[in-house]
Design an enzyme around this catalytic site. Structure first.
Site, PDB file in Angstrom:
ATOM      1  N   LYS A  93      25.429   3.311  42.813  1.00  0.00           N
ATOM      2  CA  LYS A  93      25.500   3.360  41.348  1.00  0.00           C
ATOM      3  C   LYS A  93      24.314   2.583  40.781  1.00  0.00           C
ATOM      4  O   LYS A  93      24.098   1.423  41.161  1.00  0.00           O
ATOM      5  CB  LYS A  93      26.808   2.711  40.892  1.00  0.00           C
ATOM      6  CG  LYS A  93      27.048   2.754  39.424  1.00  0.00           C
ATOM      7  CD  LYS A  93      27.508   4.116  38.964  1.00  0.00           C
ATOM      8  CE  LYS A  93      29.018   4.256  39.045  1.00  0.00           C
ATOM      9  NZ  LYS A  93      29.440   5.638  38.802  1.00  0.00           N
ATOM     10  N   THR A 153      31.997 -12.675   8.224  1.00  0.00           N
ATOM     11  CA  THR A 153      31.149 -11.865   7.330  1.00  0.00           C
ATOM     12  C   THR A 153      32.001 -10.847   6.579  1.00  0.00           C
ATOM     13  O   THR A 153      31.660 -10.448   5.464  1.00  0.00           O
ATOM     14  CB  THR A 153      30.035 -11.143   8.116  1.00  0.00           C
ATOM     15  OG1 THR A 153      30.644 -10.310   9.107  1.00  0.00           O
ATOM     16  CG2 THR A 153      29.082 -12.128   8.762  1.00  0.00           C
ATOM     17  N   ASP A 154      33.118 -10.439   7.169  1.00  0.00           N
ATOM     18  CA  ASP A 154      34.019  -9.524   6.469  1.00  0.00           C
ATOM     19  C   ASP A 154      34.610 -10.197   5.230  1.00  0.00           C
ATOM     20  O   ASP A 154      34.751  -9.580   4.174  1.00  0.00           O
ATOM     21  CB  ASP A 154      35.132  -9.067   7.430  1.00  0.00           C
ATOM     22  CG  ASP A 154      35.892  -7.896   6.865  1.00  0.00           C
ATOM     23  OD1 ASP A 154      35.282  -6.829   6.705  1.00  0.00           O
ATOM     24  OD2 ASP A 154      37.085  -8.056   6.539  1.00  0.00           O
ATOM     25  N   ARG A 201     -12.870   5.643 -10.384  1.00  0.00           N
ATOM     26  CA  ARG A 201     -11.961   6.177  -9.356  1.00  0.00           C
ATOM     27  C   ARG A 201     -10.533   6.166  -9.888  1.00  0.00           C
ATOM     28  O   ARG A 201     -10.255   5.582 -10.949  1.00  0.00           O
ATOM     29  CB  ARG A 201     -12.039   5.312  -8.084  1.00  0.00           C
ATOM     30  CG  ARG A 201     -11.522   3.903  -8.288  1.00  0.00           C
ATOM     31  CD  ARG A 201     -11.483   3.071  -7.008  1.00  0.00           C
ATOM     32  NE  ARG A 201     -10.960   1.740  -7.300  1.00  0.00           N
ATOM     33  CZ  ARG A 201     -10.709   0.826  -6.384  1.00  0.00           C
ATOM     34  NH1 ARG A 201     -10.949   1.071  -5.113  1.00  0.00           N
ATOM     35  NH2 ARG A 201     -10.215  -0.356  -6.713  1.00  0.00           N
ATOM     36  N   VAL A 227      -8.488  -4.053  -7.050  1.00  0.00           N
ATOM     37  CA  VAL A 227      -7.030  -4.262  -7.094  1.00  0.00           C
ATOM     38  C   VAL A 227      -6.753  -5.762  -7.123  1.00  0.00           C
ATOM     39  O   VAL A 227      -5.854  -6.233  -7.824  1.00  0.00           O
ATOM     40  CB  VAL A 227      -6.348  -3.587  -5.881  1.00  0.00           C
ATOM     41  CG1 VAL A 227      -4.872  -3.927  -5.831  1.00  0.00           C
ATOM     42  CG2 VAL A 227      -6.534  -2.080  -5.941  1.00  0.00           C
ATOM     43  N   GLN A 228      -7.568  -6.536  -6.373  1.00  0.00           N
ATOM     44  CA  GLN A 228      -7.365  -7.988  -6.326  1.00  0.00           C
ATOM     45  C   GLN A 228      -7.444  -8.603  -7.727  1.00  0.00           C
ATOM     46  O   GLN A 228      -6.611  -9.423  -8.110  1.00  0.00           O
ATOM     47  CB  GLN A 228      -8.438  -8.643  -5.433  1.00  0.00           C
ATOM     48  CG  GLN A 228      -8.242  -8.422  -3.951  1.00  0.00           C
ATOM     49  CD  GLN A 228      -8.903  -7.150  -3.426  1.00  0.00           C
ATOM     50  OE1 GLN A 228      -9.107  -6.182  -4.156  1.00  0.00           O
ATOM     51  NE2 GLN A 228      -9.214  -7.128  -2.137  1.00  0.00           N
ATOM     52  N   ASN A 261      -3.112  -0.634  -1.818  1.00  0.00           N
ATOM     53  CA  ASN A 261      -4.077   0.228  -2.504  1.00  0.00           C
ATOM     54  C   ASN A 261      -3.892   1.651  -1.979  1.00  0.00           C
ATOM     55  O   ASN A 261      -4.346   1.984  -0.892  1.00  0.00           O
ATOM     56  CB  ASN A 261      -5.493  -0.295  -2.213  1.00  0.00           C
ATOM     57  CG  ASN A 261      -6.541   0.387  -3.056  1.00  0.00           C
ATOM     58  OD1 ASN A 261      -6.219   1.212  -3.909  1.00  0.00           O
ATOM     59  ND2 ASN A 261      -7.800   0.052  -2.815  1.00  0.00           N
ATOM     60  N   HIS A 282      -4.857   5.001  -1.657  1.00  0.00           N
ATOM     61  CA  HIS A 282      -6.150   5.631  -1.919  1.00  0.00           C
ATOM     62  C   HIS A 282      -6.032   7.099  -2.314  1.00  0.00           C
ATOM     63  O   HIS A 282      -5.283   7.857  -1.704  1.00  0.00           O
ATOM     64  CB  HIS A 282      -7.032   5.546  -0.671  1.00  0.00           C
ATOM     65  CG  HIS A 282      -7.191   4.154  -0.150  1.00  0.00           C
ATOM     66  ND1 HIS A 282      -7.879   3.170  -0.829  1.00  0.00           N
ATOM     67  CD2 HIS A 282      -6.744   3.558   0.982  1.00  0.00           C
ATOM     68  CE1 HIS A 282      -7.853   2.050  -0.130  1.00  0.00           C
ATOM     69  NE2 HIS A 282      -7.148   2.253   0.971  1.00  0.00           N
TER      70      HIS A 282
HETATM   71  O1  LIG Z   1      -9.885  -2.650  -5.077  1.00  0.00           O
HETATM   72  C1  LIG Z   1     -10.210  -2.599  -3.875  1.00  0.00           C
HETATM   73  N1  LIG Z   1     -10.192  -3.726  -3.131  1.00  0.00           N
HETATM   74  C2  LIG Z   1     -10.525  -3.749  -1.803  1.00  0.00           C
HETATM   75  O2  LIG Z   1     -10.505  -4.800  -1.142  1.00  0.00           O
HETATM   76  C3  LIG Z   1     -10.894  -2.514  -1.238  1.00  0.00           C
HETATM   77  N2  LIG Z   1     -11.270  -2.151   0.018  1.00  0.00           N
HETATM   78  C4  LIG Z   1     -11.474  -0.818   0.003  1.00  0.00           C
HETATM   79  O3  LIG Z   1     -11.798  -0.123   1.001  1.00  0.00           O
HETATM   80  N3  LIG Z   1     -11.262  -0.322  -1.252  1.00  0.00           N
HETATM   81  C5  LIG Z   1     -10.908  -1.350  -2.032  1.00  0.00           C
HETATM   82  N4  LIG Z   1     -10.546  -1.417  -3.338  1.00  0.00           N
END
Ligand SMILES: O=c1[nH]c(=O)c2[nH]c(=O)[nH]c2[nH]1
Length: 277
Positions: free
Chosen positions: A15, A37-38, A159, A206-207, A233, A235
């Site tokens: 086995k 937890t019940d 963009r 974006v940062q 982000n 894309h």
């Molecule tokens: O706003 C952006 N920050 C990034 O750090 C980054 N890196 C990337 O490839 N595109 C973007 N766009």
């Protein structure tokens, strides 16, 4: 009789993979005082039933539930952590008239609340949202970043920018209304992201925009002391159709992966930052 041409040269049988659990019961294995937890699940329904006076916010529900645990089980529970998610059911609007009892799943985001309460009476409330999907078709660019032999991304002055916002914000003290504070923070986020209806506001990254959103929330609501934001982000990659062989700022490849993962914590000066919850 004809002689056999074959013989059994080797044989084994047994086995395989016999799985076993073996316990040596040493010492005191008692569950005395432990809340199952019940039982905890039943407490959620009990506290929900108690909150009868008026509709309450997810933050208030979290506070009531966390306090229930530390107050009901003082011998064993010295700290309770509660996470609440509120699903986006909104009352149906029929030609401008709110429906008596009809609700529709509306809006992308889920409202969240994280509460801790301890036996000394200390309560911490962190509110939040997740899956708030936002996009703008222009007023975003990304240029001036480091270019080296590994770089293929071109500088762009225009963009599409799109993300799904996850945010949490910690309150230093309770606001007059958690619902109003939530609305104000959400409004601060979207205003900073989109800018005014006519013309919008430019986002160089974006940062940068993420920081503006956190800053706007802190400036808008005095009780907010720390804001965590996560903004992938998402894309939209320029597409060059085979027929025209040129990108005319209109056709994109919408992607979700891979995506840049951008997050930060913005605090009121001198306030301690908090982590993603
Ligand atoms: O706003 C952006 N920050 C990034 O750090 C980054 N890196 C990337 O490839 N595109 C973007 N766009």
């Amino acid at each position: 009789m004809a002689q056999s041409q074959t013989q059994l040269a080797a044989h084994q049988h047994g086995k395989s993979r016999v799985r076993i659990g073996r316990v040596w019961r040493i010492g005191d294995d008692s569950n005395r005082g432990m809340t199952a937890t019940d039982t905890q699940k039943n407490c959620v329904y009990y506290v929900a039933k108690q909150l009868a006076a008026r509709p309450c916010s997810p933050e208030e529900f979290g506070v009531a539930l966390a306090r229930h645990f530390v107050d009901t089980y003082p011998a064993t529970v010295w700290k309770a952590k509660v996470a609440v998610e509120m699903m986006p059911w909104r009352r149906l609007d029929v030609g401008g008239q709110p429906h008596d009892h009809g609700f529709v799943w509306q809006g992308s985001e889920i409202r969240t609340a994280y509460v801790t309460a301890d036996s000394k009476g200390k309560v911490e409330v962190t509110a939040g949202l997740k899956d708030l999907k936002v996009l703008k078709t222009t007023q975003s660019g990304y240029s001036g970043f480091l270019h080296d032999r590994f770089t293929t991304l071109p500088d762009v002055g225009d963009r599409i920018v799109a993300t799904s916002v996850t945010a949490t914000w910690r309150y230093s003290r309770p606001p007059a209304s958690y619902d109003a504070a939530y609305g104000a923070v959400r409004q601060a986020f979207t205003s900073a992201f989109y800018g005014p209806p006519k013309g919008g506001v430019f986002s160089p990254s974006v940062q940068f925009t993420l920081y503006q959103m956190g800053k706007a929330a802190i400036e808008r609501v005095p009780e907010v002391e720390s804001v965590f934001l996560n903004m992938p982000n998402l894309h939209f990659i320029p597409c060059v159709p085979v027929t025209t062989k040129s990108f005319d700022n209109d056709v994109y490849v919408a992607t979700s992966e891979p995506h840049g993962n951008i997050e930060a914590v913005v605090t009121r000066a001198a306030a301690a930052p908090h982590c993603r919850l």
